[in-house]
Design a protein around this motif. Structure first.
Motif, short mmCIF file in Angstrom:
data_model
loop_
_atom_site.label_atom_id
_atom_site.label_comp_id
_atom_site.label_asym_id
_atom_site.label_seq_id
_atom_site.Cartn_x
_atom_site.Cartn_y
_atom_site.Cartn_z
N PHE A 89 2.72 -2.35 19.12
CA PHE A 89 1.86 -3.38 19.69
C PHE A 89 2.67 -4.65 19.95
CE2 PHE A 89 -2.42 -5.79 19.05
CZ PHE A 89 -2.38 -6.18 20.38
N MET A 90 3.51 -5.02 18.99
CA MET A 90 4.32 -6.23 19.15
C MET A 90 5.25 -6.13 20.36
SD MET A 90 3.59 -8.60 17.17
CE MET A 90 2.00 -8.10 17.60
N ARG A 91 5.82 -4.93 20.56
CA ARG A 91 6.73 -4.76 21.70
C ARG A 91 5.96 -4.86 23.01
NH1 ARG A 91 9.55 0.66 20.03
NH2 ARG A 91 10.98 0.37 21.75
N ARG A 92 4.74 -4.31 23.03
CA ARG A 92 3.93 -4.44 24.24
C ARG A 92 3.54 -5.89 24.50
NH1 ARG A 92 2.47 0.66 26.00
NH2 ARG A 92 2.18 2.18 24.34
N LEU A 93 3.16 -6.58 23.42
CA LEU A 93 2.73 -7.97 23.55
C LEU A 93 3.86 -8.86 24.05
CD1 LEU A 93 0.55 -10.17 23.06
CD2 LEU A 93 1.45 -10.40 20.76
N THR A 94 5.02 -8.76 23.42
CA THR A 94 6.12 -9.63 23.82
C THR A 94 6.57 -9.29 25.25
OG1 THR A 94 7.59 -8.16 22.60
CG2 THR A 94 7.02 -10.21 21.54
N SER A 95 6.42 -8.03 25.63
CA SER A 95 6.80 -7.62 27.00
C SER A 95 5.91 -8.27 28.05
CB SER A 95 6.73 -6.10 27.11
OG SER A 95 6.77 -5.71 28.46
N VAL A 96 4.63 -8.47 27.72
CA VAL A 96 3.71 -9.11 28.65
C VAL A 96 4.19 -10.54 28.96
CG1 VAL A 96 1.37 -10.10 28.82
CG2 VAL A 96 1.67 -7.74 28.09
#
Lengths: 409, 127
Positions: A79-86
């Motif tokens: 989730f963190m990787r998806r969030l920071t990618s946004v």
């Protein structure tokens, strides 16, 4: 315009003026000055020609704080990787620091792991017979003080819990980012910490799915067996139920992961039914909806226009109550097997806070290798990421005194 | 990174001290680059490369499972039993993260280009 904020160790948030005779105006080791850049409307000037920095660090530029709660092994890292990618840019561990640091830093966000606030190390917990889930193993006073300080723009020396050695390592400096994410077991446990959160998320993984995921993760590990995986989940469950699970009532968004209902008696845990539970009336957060806001809708996108492979995809949307709060619930059962399924579904959802058509799909494709990229876990995590970006932009816009414009879906 | 050239991790204690706002590995003079143990500077010490915790973590997982089974044999509802299985979970999660990290960093060029996308060797061309 490039704008900077300079804090001195003695007088934080105060007006300051620093001039250095040398060229290297970024180095203030000896003076304990913390230097970082921020996009704000504060009166700040950098003059590189004569190396004079003047600034007026006002109190209105605060870090936006997001809380993410979940048990270990329930997809926080993904989730963190998806969030920071946004937000753009890769999130990396602090450069040149402790190689076992749990912190991730990108241009916009800093993610800190709340395990760093363990008050008992591994040996201490074993001796006292206390799990990491137990509040007695965690220092909530320090957690509150440090998150509060960062939110107010003050850098802190945060401890590091070393997951390899099980010991507390010397602290690392955390500078106030634009967005601070605190992830771990207890971001919403302590009332004082909870009050600091601008938005909170809880990942609620059902027992069946948790078991399936941990088998996937641990079965190949030497020493593990089905029995040991099961025993570990069961032994931790009383503390999980007592201290972790109750936090979901405070979350602004809950992502619930359940076994599918599309395949009768499925217990493989490969096809998932995922619910996105969104609290109503949260400032700067407008829940996503399907077709008609507030109505109850059941939708099977697969049919004449879109052919899906077995077992298909089913969506449900509607209002509900969750721990006494008004919520909107969007549910997806099944998985995406083809790109046109994903884009078709995205185009029928509203209030996604995307900046262009197909942004959710683009984000999902970008990280097709992440777990859950073909089902509701990845889909809803991406959507929550976009909602957090929107929330952040609204907060910044309202501080700037500009009219708040909600992003178009 | 300079620190990993000799297969060892070189850490200056200052990196971990409170006053280091800009932690940086100190540049080495040429004679000590490949012989860091000859450095007279007492600030530097040699530690095993910590980028290989894989085996260490696998051992930890296996050991912790054994310990948990023992702890629970005496009293299956005790705090010690729960705490021991919690250590198993912690070790398993750490091992899994280490595996993911290793997967990511298996290509040195890819890693280099992540940090230095503007350099010549990292350029990509469309036809």
């Amino acid at each position: 315009m490039a704008v900077c904020t300079v804090y001195t160790a003695q007088s934080l948030n105060s007006t300051c003026s620093i001039s250095t005779p040398s060229k290297s105006h970024l180095r203030f080791h000896q003076k304990q000055v913390i230097f970082y850049t921020k996009r704000t409307n504060n009166k700040t000037r950098i003059s590189t020609s004569n190396n004079i920095i003047t600034c007026s660090a006002g109190g209105d530029e605060k870090t936006v704080v997001i809380g993410l709660a979940a048990d270990s092994g329930c997809g926080k890292s993904t989730f963190m990787r998806r969030l920071t990618s946004v937000f753009g840019g890769a999130a990396e561990p602090p450069k040149g620091g402790n190689p076992d640091s749990n912190t991730l830093i990108s241009d916009m966000t800093t993610v800190i792991c709340l395990d760093d606030y363990h008050s008992l190390d591994r040996t201490g917990r074993k001796e006292k017979g206390v799990t990491a889930l137990d509040p007695r193993a965690n220092d909530f006073d320090l957690m509150y003080e440090q998150v509060k300080a960062i939110k107010e723009g003050v850098a802190v020396d945060k401890p590091i819990y070393n997951h390899v050695t099980g010991l507390l390592d010397p602290p690392e400096l955390i500078k106030p980012p634009k967005i601070l994410v605190i992830e771990g077991l207890h971001p919403m446990f302590d009332e004082r910490v909870r009050e600091l959160l601008d938005f909170s998320i809880y990942l609620d993984i059902s027992n069946e799915v948790k078991f399936a995921w941990k088998i996937q993760r641990d079965m190949a590990e030497r020493g593990h067996s089905l029995e040991s995986i099961k025993a570990s989940i069961e032994a931790r469950k009383p503390d999980f139920d007592a201290y972790i699970d109750p936090q979901k009532q405070y979350a602004d968004a809950v992502i619930e992961v359940l076994p599918t209902q599309l395949i009768p008696d499925d217990n493989e845990g490969k096809v998932l039914r995922v619910k996105l539970i969104m609290k109503e009336g949260v400032k700067n957060f407008n829940p996503v909806y399907l077709f008609d806001e507030g109505s109850t809708i059941s939708w099977i996108p697969c049919g004449r226009k879109l052919t899906c492979s077995y077992p298909g995809i089913k969506f449900t949307y509607g209002p509900d109550t969750y721990f006494g709060n008004e919520v909107s619930v969007l549910e997806m059962d099944g998985q995406f097997d083809r790109l046109d399924e994903l884009i078709y579904v995205e185009s029928h959802l509203s209030n996604l806070s995307t900046k262009f058509y197909g942004e959710v799909t683009q984000q999902m494709l970008k990280h097709a290798d992440f777990p859950g990229s073909n089902n509701g876990t990845g889909f809803f995590q991406t959507i929550v990421g976009l909602k957090i970006r929107d929330l952040y932009e609204q907060i910044v816009a309202s501080r700037a005194g500009a009219p708040v414009t909600a992003a178009k879906a | 990174m300079a620190s990993s050239i000799a297969g060892v991790n070189l850490t200056t204690p200052a990196i971990l001290s409170k006053s280091s706002d800009f932690p940086k590995i100190h540049p080495f003079n040429f004679p000590t680059l490949n012989n860091p143990w000859k450095n007279k500077n007492r600030k530097m010490y040699v530690a095993p490369l910590s980028a290989t915790p894989d085996n260490k973590l696998s051992d930890l997982v296996a050991e912790s499972v054994k310990e948990a089974e023992q702890a629970c044999a005496d009293d299956p509802v005790s705090g010690e039993c729960a705490a021991a299985w919690d250590v198993v979970e912690e070790a398993s999660a750490a091992a899994s993260h280490a595996r993911d990290r290793k997967k990511e960093s298996s290509d040195p060029l890819e890693n280099y280009c992540k940090d230095n996308p503007e350099t010549d060797e990292c350029r990509t061309y469309d036809n």
